[in-house]
Structures are given as structure tokens and as C-alpha cells.
Enzyme design. Sequence first.
Site, PDB file in Angstrom:
ATOM      1  N   TRP A  41       0.814  -1.228   0.201  1.00  4.62           N
ATOM      2  CA  TRP A  41       0.003   0.069  -0.078  1.00  4.62           C
ATOM      3  C   TRP A  41       0.844   1.330   0.105  1.00  4.62           C
ATOM      4  O   TRP A  41       0.598   2.341  -0.819  1.00  4.62           O
ATOM      5  CB  TRP A  41      -0.886  -0.020   1.297  1.00  4.62           C
ATOM      6  CG  TRP A  41      -1.978  -1.068   0.944  1.00  4.62           C
ATOM      7  CD1 TRP A  41      -2.137  -2.031   1.884  1.00  4.62           C
ATOM      8  CD2 TRP A  41      -3.033  -1.350   0.201  1.00  4.62           C
ATOM      9  NE1 TRP A  41      -3.205  -2.966   1.622  1.00  4.62           N
ATOM     10  CE2 TRP A  41      -3.758  -2.526   0.434  1.00  4.62           C
ATOM     11  CE3 TRP A  41      -3.132  -0.844  -1.174  1.00  4.62           C
ATOM     12  CZ2 TRP A  41      -4.737  -2.938  -0.491  1.00  4.62           C
ATOM     13  CZ3 TRP A  41      -4.141  -1.356  -1.998  1.00  4.62           C
ATOM     14  CH2 TRP A  41      -4.625  -2.390  -1.558  1.00  4.62           C
ATOM     15  N   LYS A  78     -12.027  -1.468   6.429  1.00  7.26           N
ATOM     16  CA  LYS A  78     -11.252  -2.442   7.347  1.00  7.26           C
ATOM     17  C   LYS A  78     -11.782  -2.600   8.637  1.00  7.26           C
ATOM     18  O   LYS A  78     -11.964  -3.494   9.302  1.00  7.26           O
ATOM     19  CB  LYS A  78      -9.829  -2.100   7.309  1.00  7.26           C
ATOM     20  CG  LYS A  78      -8.993  -1.735   5.759  1.00  7.26           C
ATOM     21  CD  LYS A  78      -8.944  -3.101   5.043  1.00  7.26           C
ATOM     22  CE  LYS A  78      -8.895  -2.768   3.680  1.00  7.26           C
ATOM     23  NZ  LYS A  78      -7.644  -2.234   3.075  1.00  7.26           N
ATOM     24  N   ASP A  90      -1.380   6.587   6.146  1.00  9.14           N
ATOM     25  CA  ASP A  90      -2.428   5.756   5.781  1.00  9.14           C
ATOM     26  C   ASP A  90      -2.664   5.046   7.056  1.00  9.14           C
ATOM     27  O   ASP A  90      -2.043   4.136   7.405  1.00  9.14           O
ATOM     28  CB  ASP A  90      -2.147   5.115   4.760  1.00  9.14           C
ATOM     29  CG  ASP A  90      -2.924   3.989   4.422  1.00  9.14           C
ATOM     30  OD1 ASP A  90      -4.001   3.921   4.949  1.00  9.14           O
ATOM     31  OD2 ASP A  90      -2.830   3.363   3.163  1.00  9.14           O
TER      32      ASP A  90
HETATM   33  C1  LIG Z   1      -7.143  -1.825   1.757  1.00 10.66           C
HETATM   34  C2  LIG Z   1      -6.150  -0.590   2.102  1.00 10.66           C
HETATM   35  C3  LIG Z   1      -5.963   0.198   1.012  1.00 10.66           C
HETATM   36  C4  LIG Z   1      -6.619   0.434  -0.337  1.00 10.66           C
HETATM   37  O1  LIG Z   1      -7.781   0.681   0.100  1.00 10.66           O
HETATM   38  P1  LIG Z   1      -9.152   0.719  -1.280  1.00 10.66           P
HETATM   39  O2  LIG Z   1     -10.180   1.447  -0.440  1.00 10.66           O
HETATM   40  O3  LIG Z   1      -9.322  -0.796  -1.852  1.00 10.66           O
HETATM   41  O4  LIG Z   1      -8.367   1.652  -2.425  1.00 10.66           O
HETATM   42  C5  LIG Z   1      -5.170   1.138   1.127  1.00 10.66           C
HETATM   43  N1  LIG Z   1      -4.347   1.192   2.523  1.00 10.66           N
HETATM   44  C6  LIG Z   1      -4.411   0.204   3.405  1.00 10.66           C
HETATM   45  C7  LIG Z   1      -3.546   0.054   4.582  1.00 10.66           C
HETATM   46  C8  LIG Z   1      -5.333  -0.721   3.088  1.00 10.66           C
HETATM   47  O5  LIG Z   1      -5.388  -1.915   4.159  1.00 10.66           O
END
Ligand SMILES: *Cc1c(COP(=O)(O)O)cnc(C)c1O
Length: 359
Positions: free
Chosen positions: A101, A195, A171
Amino acid sequence: MGRVYNFSAGPATMPEEVLQQAAAEMMDYHGSGMSVMEMSHRSKVFQDIIDEAEKDIRTLMEIPDNYKVLFIQGGGNVQFAMVPMNLMKNRVADYIVTGNWAKKAMQEAQIFGEAKAVASSADKNFTYIPDCSDLPIDDNADYVYICMNNTIYGTVFHTLPNTKGKTLVADISSCFLAEPLDVTKFGILWGGVQKNVGPAGMAIAIVRDDLIGETLPGTPTMLKYSTYSEHGSLYNTPPCWNIYICGLVFKWLLKNGGLKERKRINEKKAAILYDYLDQSRLFHSTVRKEDRSLMNVPFVTGDKDIDAKFVAEAAEAGFVNLKGHRTVGGMRASIFNAMPVEGVQKLVEFMKEFEAREA
Ligand SMILES: *Cc1c(COP(=O)(O)O)cnc(C)c1O
């Protein structure tokens, strides 16, 4: 079959109380005679929903007044682009690459400028967090970027990087609301909600207000943080249902002791699993001890066939979505906020029984 224990990394398990409440309010939300799905985003009843959601996440995370809380369509990958489009004034940014990511975020920023990896744990397939105490941060860097909890590899930053005075962007998709966090250490915190918070397709960005305003030339209206901050996330039709469900999850967290209590429960759940893995003759953790995530726990047996057999038998027994990410192999148990302690205890009992048969 009734409800299973869902160890998916996302979209992920939700608190049952929240699902039940959403079901109960489905046909007639608070006497409005309609579902939240059907109501105008300009109505008072929806304005109350979004206001309440913002107020509650501010309380939970102790977000200071000089940070905006923005509800943004598009999920995580859209934030990969919004961060550089809104912050990359010098067209320079430093990324710490601790997994897929972070790497994808860096590659997106490379569309707009010079985004480079100042640290990486790729040498050991991202099984640890690199030392970030003295990195070669560029004097012109507009920001330093991390992926706080690495969903795929099961690592987490327990210590934030030394950014040498540069703005830190994180993030927090897979550790959102998992434990208290000092918001003031960051310029931007953003998380995709699927998540640990709500339904997929939306991110919540917490942005310090001095970072909002200027954007790169050509930035579309919907990709400017200012569009969301100036219109209370209601410039266009927002993901209303999504915001409503996130709001219910915030209330569930507040009712159950807030983030300090959540941290205690999450540590308890993680310890049950890690303690077992550390003494198992069959399964072992793939992650360096000091960098282990509370939320995502990858583990392997070292034998692909036994891994596959375990995943299949576990699913049969009601423990689903345990297959690991293809880049790690083996298994991964995501034990987000909504996974009850009992789910982890029962999984470990099942693993012990499997081990007794196989090892
Ligand atoms: C799942 C995830 C993403 C991607 O998210 P999307 O909504 O599918 O674009 C980005 N960063 C992390 C840490 C994730 O777990």
C-alpha cells in the site's frame, strides 16, 4: 449457516449490534418514514447524521479544532492521489515503503513529482519496520508518508519516523480507531473505512487546516480537500449510507469505553494469537516481534499443502477468510475491532486441535 467468524482483511467483519441497529432502522429511520438510503442529503435528518458522526469521531480520537474531518468517496486508492495533488507544492515527497500500500501510494505520487523511497523493508519481504530515526529526508520534501499498519504483512509503526520537521502523512486504513493516536503528530491522517469502520468505498481524512487550500494545477474539484472542508463534505451527494454506518460504529465504540478500552481488548486478542503462535510446533508468525500489528496476523506452517488444508478445514468449522495474501502465502487472521475476543479464542482452540492432528 448462521454467522461465521470472518477474519477477512477487508471488507471486514462489523459489530453485530451495528448491523442489527441498521436492520431495525432500515424501513423507517427515526420516524422519517424512509431508509437513510432514500433520504435527501440536504435534509435536516441527514445533516444531523453527518454532524453527529463528525462530533463522535472527534470525541473518540480527540481531534483538535484545527483539523478538519472530511468524508471522501473513493476509498484508499483515491487518497493515494489526493495527498500529492494537495500537498506536493515543491513536487518532492519522501515515502517509507513498508509494503504494497505504501508502494502504490508512492507510485501514484510519482505521476505528480519526485516521490522516492527513503526507507524500505522490501529486502525481507516487508516482515519488519525499518529504523526511521535518521533518514535522508529531502530538504524540499513537501511531506513524509507512511502506511501506519501494513494490512498484508502484519507490521505496524510503534514509533513514528523522525521527519526532520516535515509534515507527516499516514494511511491508517487498517488501524483506524484501534487504539488512541496523537493526531497532532500528523499533517494528514486518512483511512479507507472498510477495514475497521464501515462499508467500502469511502475514506475519512483528518487534515490540519493550514494544509488545505493550494493544490497542483489541474486538480479536479472533487480531488481538492478544500472542496470537502468548505462544504462540510456535502459539495455533491456524499456516500450517505456509508457515513450513517460509520456513525453507528463510532457510537458503538463510545458506548464500549472508547479507544483506550478498545486498545486493551485488541491487545488481549492479539496476545491470545501471538502467544499460541510463538510456542506452536506447526504454525509460526512471519513478523519480527517488535513490529507486530494488533490487527492483521499473518502466519504459516512452511508447507503449502498443510496451509491449504488448514484454510479449508477452518472455513468448514466457521472460521472464514483465513487465506493469506498471495505475496506472503499461508494464512492471515485479521482481528479488527469488531472481532470478539471469543472469536480469537475459538480460532486458537481450532488451531491447537489441527496441530495435534498434523504436527
Ligand atoms: C485496503 C487498504 C488500502 C486500499 O483501499 P481501497 O479502498 O481498496 O482503495 C490502502 N491502504 C491500506 C493500509 C489498506 O489496508
